[in-house]
Design an enzyme around this catalytic site. Structure first.
Site, PDB file in Angstrom:
ATOM      1  N   SER A 105       0.848  -1.189   0.000  1.00 49.82           N
ATOM      2  CA  SER A 105       0.000   0.000   0.000  1.00 49.82           C
ATOM      3  C   SER A 105       0.892   1.250   0.000  1.00 49.82           C
ATOM      4  O   SER A 105       1.735   1.399  -0.873  1.00 49.82           O
ATOM      5  CB  SER A 105      -0.965  -0.043   1.190  1.00 49.82           C
ATOM      6  OG  SER A 105      -1.945   0.958   1.080  1.00 49.82           O
ATOM      7  N   PHE A 106       0.761   2.141   0.991  1.00 48.75           N
ATOM      8  CA  PHE A 106       1.644   3.317   1.032  1.00 48.75           C
ATOM      9  C   PHE A 106       3.104   2.910   1.222  1.00 48.75           C
ATOM     10  O   PHE A 106       4.018   3.693   0.959  1.00 48.75           O
ATOM     11  CB  PHE A 106       1.207   4.273   2.141  1.00 48.75           C
ATOM     12  CG  PHE A 106       1.821   5.640   2.047  1.00 48.75           C
ATOM     13  CD1 PHE A 106       1.494   6.494   0.999  1.00 48.75           C
ATOM     14  CD2 PHE A 106       2.720   6.076   3.002  1.00 48.75           C
ATOM     15  CE1 PHE A 106       2.067   7.758   0.906  1.00 48.75           C
ATOM     16  CE2 PHE A 106       3.288   7.340   2.924  1.00 48.75           C
ATOM     17  CZ  PHE A 106       2.963   8.182   1.873  1.00 48.75           C
TER      18      PHE A 106
END
Length: 210
Positions: A105-106
């Site tokens: 994800s991030f």
């Protein structure tokens, strides 16, 4: 508890069996809303089945490090991963020449950012790659608001963000971002976010990166 600056980071070191054989190790960092426990179910199991050690951890702005220790997110993630690698190298069951970093994800920004400076990593996975989060954030705003963010024009920014937060979803998104980054206003949050770009550092990545 992984030594980090003047405190520690929470995490779990998991082995495929009880032996102290020095093995390849899969180091996993999460994203904006995740926890190290979540990484066990999404990522660690497959690595363990393939004979890897796995270290999952919460860095600043994530999971227990944010909620319990009040540590805000930071853009220079190499200063998070380097002490984690230092910890791994104290363990006899870790092969120091075979440590790979995964970011989900991030973490697709955080992992390659760390790999650009931490060259003891032998591989990096960005799932999915987030090359220039700062530029993407700027594209969300009309030109006059982007300009006000650049100049910190509070007279323009305050009424805009007040209006934006009348929407429940936007209020939650902005509040969550401010909490993660330790910002006191929405525009301070977006100013902080300008540091989150690989544009000038990706060239320093030396390990194979997927």
């Amino acid at each position: 508890r992984i030594p980090y600056e003047n405190t520690t980071l929470p995490g779990y070191f998991i082995k495929p069996d009880r032996s102290n054989t020095a093995r390849k190790t899969f180091l996993c960092t999460g994203g904006y809303d995740g926890t190290c426990e979540e990484l066990f179910f999404s990522t660690a199991g497959g690595a363990l089945e393939r004979g890897y050690n796995v270290l999952i951890f919460d860095g600043p702005g994530q999971g227990g490090a944010l909620v319990m220790q009040k540590l805000p997110m930071r853009a220079d993630w190499e200063n998070v991963v380097t002490p984690v690698v230092d910890y791994l190298l104290t363990r006899p069951d870790v092969d120091s020449t075979r440590i790979a970093l995964y970011g989900g994800s991030f973490g697709g920004y955080l992992a390659p950012r760390a790999a650009a400076f931490e060259h003891r990593l032998v591989a990096c996975i960005a799932d999915a790659a987030l090359f220039d989060a700062a530029a993407l954030s700027n594209k969300m705003f009309p030109p006059e608001i982007a300009s006000a963010l650049a100049s910190n024009d509070v007279a323009v920014l305050e009424p805009f963000f007040n209006k934006l937060q009348e929407n429940t979803t936007q209020r939650f998104i902005l509040g969550r971002g401010m909490w993660v980054h330790g910002a006191t206003t929405p525009w301070e949050y977006f100013k902080m976010f300008q540091a989150y770009s690989l544009a000038y550092v990706a060239k320093n990545i030396q390990c194979p990166t997927f």
